[in-house]
Enzyme design. Structure first.
Site, PDB file in Angstrom:
ATOM      1  N   HIS A 136       0.834  -1.203   0.000  1.00  0.00           N
ATOM      2  CA  HIS A 136       0.000   0.000   0.000  1.00  0.00           C
ATOM      3  C   HIS A 136       0.866   1.249   0.000  1.00  0.00           C
ATOM      4  O   HIS A 136       1.912   1.304   0.661  1.00  0.00           O
ATOM      5  CB  HIS A 136      -0.901   0.025   1.235  1.00  0.00           C
ATOM      6  CG  HIS A 136      -1.989  -0.995   1.205  1.00  0.00           C
ATOM      7  ND1 HIS A 136      -3.061  -0.924   0.343  1.00  0.00           N
ATOM      8  CD2 HIS A 136      -2.168  -2.117   1.929  1.00  0.00           C
ATOM      9  CE1 HIS A 136      -3.861  -1.957   0.547  1.00  0.00           C
ATOM     10  NE2 HIS A 136      -3.342  -2.702   1.492  1.00  0.00           N
ATOM     11  N   ALA A 183      12.400 -19.187   9.869  1.00  0.00           N
ATOM     12  CA  ALA A 183      10.965 -19.067  10.141  1.00  0.00           C
ATOM     13  C   ALA A 183      10.655 -17.706  10.762  1.00  0.00           C
ATOM     14  O   ALA A 183      11.381 -17.221  11.635  1.00  0.00           O
ATOM     15  CB  ALA A 183      10.514 -20.183  11.079  1.00  0.00           C
ATOM     16  N   ARG A 206      24.611 -16.216   8.717  1.00  0.00           N
ATOM     17  CA  ARG A 206      25.670 -17.127   8.289  1.00  0.00           C
ATOM     18  C   ARG A 206      25.835 -16.979   6.784  1.00  0.00           C
ATOM     19  O   ARG A 206      24.866 -16.753   6.062  1.00  0.00           O
ATOM     20  CB  ARG A 206      25.353 -18.586   8.617  1.00  0.00           C
ATOM     21  CG  ARG A 206      25.270 -18.929  10.089  1.00  0.00           C
ATOM     22  CD  ARG A 206      25.293 -20.431  10.304  1.00  0.00           C
ATOM     23  NE  ARG A 206      26.642 -20.967  10.130  1.00  0.00           N
ATOM     24  CZ  ARG A 206      26.916 -22.257   9.905  1.00  0.00           C
ATOM     25  NH1 ARG A 206      25.940 -23.135   9.796  1.00  0.00           N
ATOM     26  NH2 ARG A 206      28.167 -22.671   9.769  1.00  0.00           N
TER      27      ARG A 206
END
Length: 220
Positions: A136, A183, A206
């Protein structure tokens, strides 16, 4: 009494029979509802590759004529794929959402394309991943954000990458090859090849070089 015992046995047998019937019926619905290259739903896509399937039930799927799916790709249940703002929108002759070969899109994920979303070969995602090339606008502070023109920025995800559960890929993100997105991460900007990123916003934690894997120093 003997008739109470008989009634319990009949009730147990009835519940077991109903359970088996319901689960058998649901598996049959799932098999019948799958989308493959040979089904009418598969033929609606710009391309739906050989050996690919979309599990049933699907999420919201529209703009199929602007979506291209490679070969041997698995799209999980309740995955939403959309091209454009509304069904039937003319997005031109070229697909705006491309998913490569041998990909796995986890259940409940959403991929929303308006200009260009490119997902390379062998990209796997966990469940509930969100990928979009549109956000938006909020340039005018006096106009409700939902009524301002959206902004499109192409998204690309390099081949061989893995996106963990609940990851969000924002407009303009360019993810390299063989990248791990942890995650719950929120990805924006450019992510180099062969690295692990995590956080909100996601940062490289990493990275693989000629000397092997190493962890960059955290910013001061």
């Amino acid at each position: 009494m003997w008739w109470k015992s008989l009634r319990r046995q009949v009730g147990t047998a009835r519940r077991r029979a109903v359970w088996h019937a319901v689960h058998w019926g649901w598996r049959e619905f799932q098999n019948a509802g799958m989308v493959t290259a040979d089904t009418p739903a598969g033929k609606a896509f710009a391309r739906f590759g050989r050996g690919s399937l979309m599990a049933f039930p699907a999420g919201s799927v529209f703009g199929e004529g602007s979506i291209e799916i490679g070969d041997d790709t698995l799209i999980g249940v309740q995955v939403s794929l959309s091209a454009g703002l509304v069904p039937g929108q003319d997005l031109g002759p070229n697909p705006v959402l491309r998913i490569g070969d041998r990909c796995v899109i986890g259940r409940g994920s959403h991929i929303v394309a308006h200009e260009n979303v490119e997902i390379g070969d062998d990209v796997w995602t966990g469940p509930y991943v969100y990928i979009t090339d549109q956000n938006h606008g909020y340039e005018d502070p006096d106009v409700p954000i939902g009524r301002q023109f959206p902004v499109n920025r192409p998204v690309s995800i390099g081949r061989g990458s893995w996106l963990g559960a609940g990851a969000i890929v924002l407009p303009g993100a360019r993810i390299g090859r063989n990248v791990v997105i942890a995650a719950g991460s929120v990805v924006r900007g450019e992510i180099p090849d062969r690295c692990v990123v995590a956080g909100v916003p996601a940062r490289v934690i990493r990275e693989h070089t000629e000397a092997g894997w190493f962890s960059p120093k955290a910013p001061a």
